[in-house]
Design a protein around this motif. Structure first.
Motif, PDB file in Angstrom:
ATOM      1  N   ARG B  50       6.652  -7.491   4.214  1.00 51.20           N
ATOM      2  CA  ARG B  50       7.875  -6.725   4.391  1.00 51.20           C
ATOM      3  C   ARG B  50       7.941  -5.550   3.400  1.00 51.20           C
ATOM      4  O   ARG B  50       8.334  -4.446   3.726  1.00 51.20           O
ATOM      5  CB  ARG B  50       9.019  -7.704   4.169  1.00 51.20           C
ATOM      6  CG  ARG B  50      10.364  -7.143   4.199  1.00 51.20           C
ATOM      7  CD  ARG B  50      11.262  -8.264   3.730  1.00 51.20           C
ATOM      8  NE  ARG B  50      12.627  -7.819   3.639  1.00 51.20           N
ATOM      9  CZ  ARG B  50      13.525  -8.432   2.904  1.00 51.20           C
ATOM     10  NH1 ARG B  50      13.176  -9.504   2.206  1.00 51.20           N
ATOM     11  NH2 ARG B  50      14.747  -7.995   2.857  1.00 51.20           N
ATOM     12  N   ARG B  51       7.496  -5.805   2.143  1.00 46.18           N
ATOM     13  CA  ARG B  51       7.449  -4.748   1.130  1.00 46.18           C
ATOM     14  C   ARG B  51       6.480  -3.655   1.548  1.00 46.18           C
ATOM     15  O   ARG B  51       6.777  -2.470   1.477  1.00 46.18           O
ATOM     16  CB  ARG B  51       6.986  -5.336  -0.217  1.00 46.18           C
ATOM     17  CG  ARG B  51       7.951  -6.272  -0.845  1.00 46.18           C
ATOM     18  CD  ARG B  51       9.007  -5.466  -1.628  1.00 46.18           C
ATOM     19  NE  ARG B  51      10.194  -6.275  -1.880  1.00 46.18           N
ATOM     20  CZ  ARG B  51      10.244  -7.218  -2.835  1.00 46.18           C
ATOM     21  NH1 ARG B  51       9.196  -7.418  -3.602  1.00 46.18           N
ATOM     22  NH2 ARG B  51      11.332  -7.925  -2.997  1.00 46.18           N
ATOM     23  N   ILE B  52       5.301  -4.098   1.976  1.00 49.94           N
ATOM     24  CA  ILE B  52       4.269  -3.134   2.373  1.00 49.94           C
ATOM     25  C   ILE B  52       4.796  -2.266   3.511  1.00 49.94           C
ATOM     26  O   ILE B  52       4.642  -1.046   3.506  1.00 49.94           O
ATOM     27  CB  ILE B  52       2.984  -3.878   2.807  1.00 49.94           C
ATOM     28  CG1 ILE B  52       2.401  -4.641   1.612  1.00 49.94           C
ATOM     29  CG2 ILE B  52       1.953  -2.897   3.370  1.00 49.94           C
ATOM     30  CD1 ILE B  52       1.278  -5.595   1.964  1.00 49.94           C
ATOM     31  N   VAL B  53       5.431  -2.911   4.474  1.00 56.97           N
ATOM     32  CA  VAL B  53       5.963  -2.181   5.623  1.00 56.97           C
ATOM     33  C   VAL B  53       7.002  -1.161   5.181  1.00 56.97           C
ATOM     34  O   VAL B  53       6.994  -0.011   5.626  1.00 56.97           O
ATOM     35  CB  VAL B  53       6.578  -3.166   6.655  1.00 56.97           C
ATOM     36  CG1 VAL B  53       7.449  -2.420   7.651  1.00 56.97           C
ATOM     37  CG2 VAL B  53       5.476  -3.912   7.379  1.00 56.97           C
ATOM     38  N   SER B  54       7.889  -1.558   4.260  1.00 60.54           N
ATOM     39  CA  SER B  54       8.945  -0.606   3.905  1.00 60.54           C
ATOM     40  C   SER B  54       8.375   0.559   3.104  1.00 60.54           C
ATOM     41  O   SER B  54       8.848   1.689   3.230  1.00 60.54           O
ATOM     42  CB  SER B  54      10.119  -1.290   3.205  1.00 60.54           C
ATOM     43  OG  SER B  54       9.686  -1.867   2.016  1.00 60.54           O
ATOM     44  N   TYR B  56       5.360   1.785   3.580  1.00 67.24           N
ATOM     45  CA  TYR B  56       4.738   2.610   4.623  1.00 67.24           C
ATOM     46  C   TYR B  56       5.778   3.458   5.348  1.00 67.24           C
ATOM     47  O   TYR B  56       5.598   4.671   5.540  1.00 67.24           O
ATOM     48  CB  TYR B  56       3.993   1.714   5.618  1.00 67.24           C
ATOM     49  CG  TYR B  56       3.834   2.329   6.998  1.00 67.24           C
ATOM     50  CD1 TYR B  56       3.080   3.490   7.184  1.00 67.24           C
ATOM     51  CD2 TYR B  56       4.462   1.768   8.110  1.00 67.24           C
ATOM     52  CE1 TYR B  56       2.948   4.065   8.439  1.00 67.24           C
ATOM     53  CE2 TYR B  56       4.342   2.325   9.365  1.00 67.24           C
ATOM     54  CZ  TYR B  56       3.585   3.480   9.512  1.00 67.24           C
ATOM     55  OH  TYR B  56       3.482   4.046  10.754  1.00 67.24           O
ATOM     56  N   ILE B  57       6.891   2.815   5.720  1.00 69.21           N
ATOM     57  CA  ILE B  57       7.907   3.531   6.488  1.00 69.21           C
ATOM     58  C   ILE B  57       8.485   4.690   5.662  1.00 69.21           C
ATOM     59  O   ILE B  57       8.650   5.800   6.167  1.00 69.21           O
ATOM     60  CB  ILE B  57       9.022   2.560   6.951  1.00 69.21           C
ATOM     61  CG1 ILE B  57       8.481   1.672   8.063  1.00 69.21           C
ATOM     62  CG2 ILE B  57      10.243   3.329   7.442  1.00 69.21           C
ATOM     63  CD1 ILE B  57       9.447   0.628   8.577  1.00 69.21           C
ATOM     64  N   GLU B  58       8.734   4.435   4.385  1.00 69.26           N
ATOM     65  CA  GLU B  58       9.308   5.505   3.555  1.00 69.26           C
ATOM     66  C   GLU B  58       8.330   6.664   3.407  1.00 69.26           C
ATOM     67  O   GLU B  58       8.704   7.830   3.507  1.00 69.26           O
ATOM     68  CB  GLU B  58       9.734   4.960   2.188  1.00 69.26           C
ATOM     69  CG  GLU B  58      10.933   4.025   2.241  1.00 69.26           C
ATOM     70  CD  GLU B  58      12.078   4.527   3.112  1.00 69.26           C
ATOM     71  OE1 GLU B  58      12.372   5.738   3.091  1.00 69.26           O
ATOM     72  OE2 GLU B  58      12.668   3.711   3.846  1.00 69.26           O
TER      73      GLU B  58
END
Lengths: 254, 219
Positions: B50-54, B56-58
């Protein structure tokens, strides 16, 4: 003790610092109908939600039919199949027809044949007077009809017991009756049930035992007659007075 | 307006448009599953991932596509990953689109009330089954408008591909302007071809939105 279907021992439930259930113990015998009453925010709904592990608990133990009910455990889905639950808000799946709502879990979770499950679903729908609504979508139903479908959906899984979480709280008075009648019938057929409700007349009629919950503690656990006629605690008396006051006001208007 | 000129270079624009569509579809085709998985990871609050995804999204949403393309085009070969203009275009679009699609799907997932998940679970469905049969159908119908808007947005973003020497519509127009000084004609054709690509998508999108709404969701 052998005929106890569900036992909850010393349940403790906290949301952060807020203790919602404080050492609650409750056991339900097969065929018994327990009504849980109490002021808003006393933990009634939380208690039900803990019983089928929708909420993790911080202490205590829940056993259903000899099996431990543990939040996050591998066999939780199988255990939940044995506990039917109906919620206050209409929890039907809006994208599925009434029949598909009912069939989803029997077909996907229990791997039953669709024809066989559909035949049973139709029989149950007929019993609650909604056979003609099988093809309708939830938004085409009234609140009372939705709740009856929700009950049928739970029953179609052949649960060993049912949990009802203020299922009539969001309904018009006339619709309340049709839902309560379905529940009364279930009780007659011997279904084990735990019911959270604010309908005191109904509670009196259906309950084998009334549990009065306040501030996360069970302060009375007795038969309905004793509870409604001779409540033991001051707090329960106050609570029941609220209802009789409300009733007499309505009487005056009529 | 020199119509002979337009007529003469029409096929060239056609080819460029085809390339734009191909790269666009490939990029979006990857962006959709990327966005989907990111959204599901965030919905289920999967630890770490979830951290990695957020992150990436930012990064993806707060940097321009042009910069992302340059990075892929010039920086990756330096660490030993070879790229060419097409791969670079597809990768850039997927990188940018993935985060936008993730946000579209996430808003759809979050729009479905939690009691839906809870009642599915209490019926004895597993979380994956509940997601697949109960949550997703409702979530997708909610995210359709954002989803269509993203597709249009991403197709328009392809206009920066020329920066990594991909011979797309923009590249062709700039090329013709540079060679023949036919600015009006070149830009006119550029606009027309982008319209030819995007108008059907917009129309299809609004038809889709109406159908999803009429299907009786979200009562």
């Amino acid at each position: 003790m052998a005929d106890e279907l569900l036992t909850a021992e010393h349940l403790v439930k906290r949301f952060d610092d807020n203790t919602v259930l404080d050492d609650v113990s409750l056991s339900v015998k097969k065929g018994e109908v327990i009504v849980v009453v109490g002021p808003s925010g006393c933990g009634k709904s939380t208690l039900l939600r803990c019983l089928n592990a929708l909420e993790p608990i911080q202490g205590g133990k829940i056993t259903l039919d000899g099996e431990a009910v543990v939040y996050g455990s591998k066999n939780l889905a199988a255990i939940r199949q044995k506990i039917g639950m109906v919620f206050q808000s209409y929890d039907l799946f809006p994208h599925l027809s009434v029949l598909d709502n009912i069939l989803l879990a029997p077909v996907k979770a229990q791997k039953r044949k669709k024809d066989e499950a559909a035949a049973e679903a139709m029989k149950l729908l007929e019993r609650v007077g909604l056979a003609d609504k099988a093809k309708s979508f939830p938004r085409q139903l009234s609140g009372g009809q939705k709740q009856r479908v929700a009950i049928v959906r739970a029953l179609c899984m052949h649960p060993v017991m049912m949990l009802f979480d203020e299922v009539t709280a969001a309904l018009d008075p006339e619709m309340v009756r049709e839902v309560l009648d379905v529940m009364l019938n279930l009780a007659k057929q011997g279904m084990t049930m735990i019911i959270v409700t604010h309908e005191m007349q109904f509670a009196k009629a259906i309950a084998d035992r009334v549990v009065f919950l306040e501030n996360g503690e069970i302060i009375e656990d007795t038969d309905p007659n004793t509870f409604f006629e001779h409540p033991q605690t001051e707090r329960a008396k106050q609570f029941l007075n609220i209802f009789s006051f409300e009733r007499s006001k309505k009487d005056e208007k009529n | 307006m020199n119509w002979d000129f337009i007529w003469k270079y029409l096929p060239m624009y056609g080819e460029a448009a085809l390339l734009t569509v191909k790269i666009g579809l490939a990029g979006i085709g990857i962006a959709i599953p990327v966005g989907f998985f990111c959204a599901v990871i965030q919905y289920f609050k999967v630890a770490l991932l979830r951290r990695i995804v957020s992150v990436y999204i930012e990064i993806s949403r707060n940097t321009p596509l042009l910069i992302q393309l340059f990075f892929i085009y010039y920086a990756l070969p330096k660490i030993g990953i070879p790229t060419n203009p097409s791969v670079c275009g597809v990768a850039g679009l997927a990188f940018l689109g993935g985060s936008y699609m993730a946000e579209a799907f996430r808003s759809g997932l979050e729009a479905v009330e939690t009691v839906q998940m809870e009642s599915a679970l209490s019926l004895g469905l597993k979380r994956g089954q509940a997601l697949l049969y109960v949550i997703l159908p409702q979530a997708v119908s909610v995210s359709v408008p954002a989803f269509v808007a993203n597709i249009i947005f991403l197709l328009k973003e392809t206009s920066v591909f020329s920066a990594v020497s991909l011979m797309d519509l923009m590249f062709t127009a700039k090329d013709l302007i540079g060679q023949y000084y036919k600015t009006t004609e070149s830009l006119f054709m550029l606009v027309v071809f982008y319209m030819i690509i995007l108008l059907p998508v917009s129309i299809l999108g609004s038809v889709l939105e109406r159908r999803v709404r009429r299907a009786g969701f979200g009562s």
